[in-house]
Motif scaffolding. Structure first.
Motif, mmCIF file in Angstrom:
data_model
loop_
_atom_site.group_PDB
_atom_site.id
_atom_site.type_symbol
_atom_site.label_atom_id
_atom_site.label_comp_id
_atom_site.label_asym_id
_atom_site.label_seq_id
_atom_site.Cartn_x
_atom_site.Cartn_y
_atom_site.Cartn_z
ATOM 1 N N THR A 209 0.841 -1.207 0.000
ATOM 2 C CA THR A 209 0.000 0.000 0.000
ATOM 3 C C THR A 209 0.871 1.250 0.000
ATOM 4 O O THR A 209 0.539 2.241 -0.663
ATOM 5 N N ILE A 210 1.990 1.199 0.734
ATOM 6 C CA ILE A 210 2.929 2.332 0.740
ATOM 7 C C ILE A 210 3.461 2.530 -0.688
ATOM 8 O O ILE A 210 3.530 3.660 -1.190
ATOM 9 N N LEU B 220 -6.505 10.655 -2.148
ATOM 10 C CA LEU B 220 -6.454 10.725 -0.688
ATOM 11 C C LEU B 220 -5.904 9.404 -0.168
ATOM 12 O O LEU B 220 -6.450 8.343 -0.481
ATOM 13 N N PHE B 221 -4.825 9.468 0.596
ATOM 14 C CA PHE B 221 -4.279 8.253 1.200
ATOM 15 C C PHE B 221 -5.039 8.052 2.505
ATOM 16 O O PHE B 221 -4.782 8.714 3.506
ATOM 17 N N GLY B 222 -6.017 7.165 2.467
ATOM 18 C CA GLY B 222 -6.924 6.973 3.601
ATOM 19 C C GLY B 222 -6.367 5.979 4.600
ATOM 20 O O GLY B 222 -6.464 4.777 4.404
ATOM 21 N N THR B 223 -5.756 6.515 5.660
ATOM 22 C CA THR B 223 -5.214 5.647 6.700
ATOM 23 C C THR B 223 -5.894 5.977 8.016
ATOM 24 O O THR B 223 -6.246 7.136 8.254
ATOM 25 N N GLY B 224 -6.052 4.982 8.853
ATOM 26 C CA GLY B 224 -6.610 5.243 10.175
ATOM 27 C C GLY B 224 -7.669 4.223 10.555
ATOM 28 O O GLY B 224 -7.995 3.310 9.788
ATOM 29 N N PHE B 225 -8.192 4.435 11.746
ATOM 30 C CA PHE B 225 -9.184 3.513 12.305
ATOM 31 C C PHE B 225 -10.551 4.198 12.349
ATOM 32 O O PHE B 225 -10.745 5.224 11.703
ATOM 33 N N GLU B 226 -11.437 3.671 13.170
ATOM 34 C CA GLU B 226 -12.829 4.143 13.159
ATOM 35 C C GLU B 226 -12.988 5.612 13.542
ATOM 36 O O GLU B 226 -14.007 6.219 13.245
ATOM 37 N N THR B 227 -12.018 6.212 14.202
ATOM 38 C CA THR B 227 -12.108 7.638 14.510
ATOM 39 C C THR B 227 -12.058 8.454 13.223
ATOM 40 O O THR B 227 -12.726 9.474 13.078
ATOM 41 N N THR B 228 -11.220 8.003 12.295
ATOM 42 C CA THR B 228 -10.898 8.770 11.097
ATOM 43 C C THR B 228 -11.804 8.422 9.910
ATOM 44 O O THR B 228 -12.067 9.259 9.058
ATOM 45 N N ILE B 229 -12.287 7.185 9.862
ATOM 46 C CA ILE B 229 -13.016 6.708 8.681
ATOM 47 C C ILE B 229 -14.283 7.528 8.382
ATOM 48 O O ILE B 229 -14.523 7.887 7.229
ATOM 49 N N ASP C 69 0.056 14.400 -13.498
ATOM 50 C CA ASP C 69 -1.132 15.196 -13.150
ATOM 51 C C ASP C 69 -1.884 14.669 -11.936
ATOM 52 O O ASP C 69 -3.118 14.716 -11.869
ATOM 53 N N THR C 70 -1.127 14.114 -11.002
ATOM 54 C CA THR C 70 -1.756 13.541 -9.813
ATOM 55 C C THR C 70 -1.047 14.079 -8.579
ATOM 56 O O THR C 70 0.165 14.280 -8.587
ATOM 57 N N VAL C 71 -1.836 14.315 -7.533
ATOM 58 C CA VAL C 71 -1.228 14.729 -6.267
ATOM 59 C C VAL C 71 -1.777 13.839 -5.157
ATOM 60 O O VAL C 71 -2.966 13.506 -5.134
ATOM 61 N N LEU C 72 -0.877 13.382 -4.291
ATOM 62 C CA LEU C 72 -1.274 12.515 -3.183
ATOM 63 C C LEU C 72 -1.430 13.344 -1.915
ATOM 64 O O LEU C 72 -0.516 14.082 -1.532
ATOM 65 N N PHE C 73 -2.590 13.235 -1.270
ATOM 66 C CA PHE C 73 -2.817 13.891 0.023
ATOM 67 C C PHE C 73 -2.672 12.850 1.130
ATOM 68 O O PHE C 73 -3.334 11.812 1.077
ATOM 69 N N CYS C 74 -1.807 13.120 2.099
ATOM 70 C CA CYS C 74 -1.676 12.146 3.187
ATOM 71 C C CYS C 74 -1.476 12.839 4.535
ATOM 72 O O CYS C 74 -1.154 14.020 4.593
ATOM 73 N N LEU D 39 -7.408 6.027 -1.838
ATOM 74 C CA LEU D 39 -6.656 4.786 -1.620
ATOM 75 C C LEU D 39 -6.989 4.363 -0.190
ATOM 76 O O LEU D 39 -6.500 4.954 0.770
ATOM 77 N N SER D 40 -7.847 3.360 -0.067
ATOM 78 C CA SER D 40 -8.347 2.994 1.265
ATOM 79 C C SER D 40 -7.435 1.989 1.954
ATOM 80 O O SER D 40 -7.311 0.853 1.528
#
Lengths: 74, 370
Positions: free
Chosen positions: B80-81, B145-154, B92-97, B175-176
């Protein structure tokens, strides 16, 4: 990563947002995840969103705590 | 840095004095405890707070607290990394993390070095809400969007994608790498090889999911769990409640953090997660595949799936040799058991994921317990 801070709602803005006071620093916060709230309520905020509301007394206790921790990397 | 003590953290003012005396009182009771117990916390914020408040140092020797899989950086698979790095290099792509993903070593580089040396486009976000604004402003750019995290963030990402759909934004993708905490606890317990006597459960995850999802810990595995806050008194109280339930052999799930965790959690936030995502099996670094512990986009939201932008190959991945992060987050070993720890693997040159995030067990040990 799941760090969340309590703040007090100062003003309800349009677009499901509010101005929230975090120990003197004001920030816009999304209210999209919570059912209802009003000016004066305390909310717990993670990544720009209020994730729950909390009771006033409890929030004050926590704010004291974060204040004394400032300078510590938590 | 020398660990601070509890009294350092409570300067002498009335409300703090109450909190401090509560912590001291609880600690007194705790120090009377004699039976050995191993407790596991599953939250990076607990990992750090146990050190910074001095609670860890103040625990009696027979009470051991170990860190489980509670740090999103540590459990995000290397593939995933690599995907994230691939998106950051894409035209033409930007990653938000989030900031703590920047320094995880990929096969050849980190997101940080890809940005600094190879022109990859990586933006740090405080909130994924920033993506909406950016997507509107830059309609010709694809935003991942680099979607990382647990139930607080989802639920936060769910809200952002619902907004993106409402506003008909076509250039936001996800990217989940999201993960659910209860299935990870279940996986650890069902493997039967973590000698854990009780769980200190994560306060802010629970603020969303409530108390019920942890029921299996007491019901099926006969172990106690306490949802705890992050102040010294909260954590000491949580530990005391756990020890009491261990001694009396009456395991239950208790909620110490009632001020932020209603029993039902936040039903609206959960409904938003359910609107956007469906459970799927997912890989946890160090733990392997865990049933129904991940979050895939539902059909209605599939147009946001970043996988459709994948016009690149990811290099074959291999875990760093001799790194024992997997064993550390299972609670089988501690950082000091690792031959790399503090020698070739340090916070400024991390090799394994647990040294990268400030919430990682190895990084917290390095910073506070040396």
């Amino acid at each position: 990563m799941c760090l969340a801070l309590p703040g007090k709602i100062k003003e309800i803005l349009d677009d499901r947002q509010a101005l929230v006071d975090f120990m003197g620093v004001e920030k816009k916060v999304s209210l999209d995840l919570i059912e209802k709230c009003q000016v004066g309520d305390y909310v717990i905020v993670h990544a720009g969103f209020a994730i729950n509301t909390l009771n006033r007394e409890d929030a004050r206790e926590t704010i004291d705590y974060f204040r004394q921790l400032s300078g510590h990397s938590l | 840095m020398k660990p601070s003590t509890i009294s350092d953290n409570f300067p002498d003012t009335p409300s703090k004095r109450n909190n401090a005396s509560k912590a001291r009182l609880l600690l007194e009771r705790l120090s009377a405890h004699r039976a050995p117990a191993t407790l596991m916390e599953v939250c990076g914020t607990h990992t750090v707070a146990l050190f910074t408040t001095g609670v860890r140092a103040a625990l009696p020797e027979c009470v051991r607290v170990i860190s489980g899989p509670g740090c999103p950086v540590c459990v995000t698979p290397l593939e995933t990394i690599e995907k994230a790095i691939g998106f950051a290099h894409r035209k033409d792509t930007v990653l938000f993390c989030f900031g703590d993903m920047l320094r995880i070593p990929g096969v050849h580089e980190t997101l940080e070095s890809a940005r600094a040396h190879r022109g990859a486009r990586v933006k740090l976000m405080y909130s994924p809400l920033e993506a909406i604004e950016y997507a509107r402003r830059e309609p010709d750019q694809s935003l991942v969007l680099f979607g990382t995290g647990f139930e607080t963030t989802i639920p936060i990402f769910a809200s952002v994608l619902m907004r993106a759909r409402e506003d008909n934004l076509r250039n936001i993708f996800l990217l989940s790498a999201f993960k659910s905490i209860p299935p990870a606890i279940k996986a650890l317990l069902s493997a039967g090889d973590s000698a854990v006597d009780g769980f200190l459960l994560p306060g802010h995850v629970s603020s969303v999911i409530g108390v019920e999802p942890y029921g299996f810990i007491a019901g099926e595995y006969h172990l106690p769990g306490v949802i705890a806050g992050f102040e010294a008194a909260d954590m000491i109280e949580g530990i005391l409640l756990l020890l009491r339930m261990i001694d009396s052999r009456q395991p239950e799930i208790k909620n110490q953090y009632t001020r932020f965790v209603p029993p039902e959690g936040n039903p609206r936030a959960r409904a938003m997660i359910d609107t956007v995502f469906v459970s799927r099996d997912t890989d946890w670094r160090g733990l392997g595949t865990i049933h129904n512990s991940g979050f895939a986009l539902r059909d209605d939201f599939r147009r946001f799936d970043a996988d459709q932008l994948m016009d690149f190959e990811i290099p074959p991945v291999q875990e760093p040799a001799d790194c024992i992060c997997g064993e550390v987050i299972r609670g089988r070993r501690t950082p000091v058991d690792c031959t790399l720890y503090g020698r070739s693997c340090t916070p400024s040159h991390p090799i394994g994921p647990c040294m990268v995030s400030s919430e990682g067990t190895c990084a917290a040990f390095y910073k506070y317990s040396r």
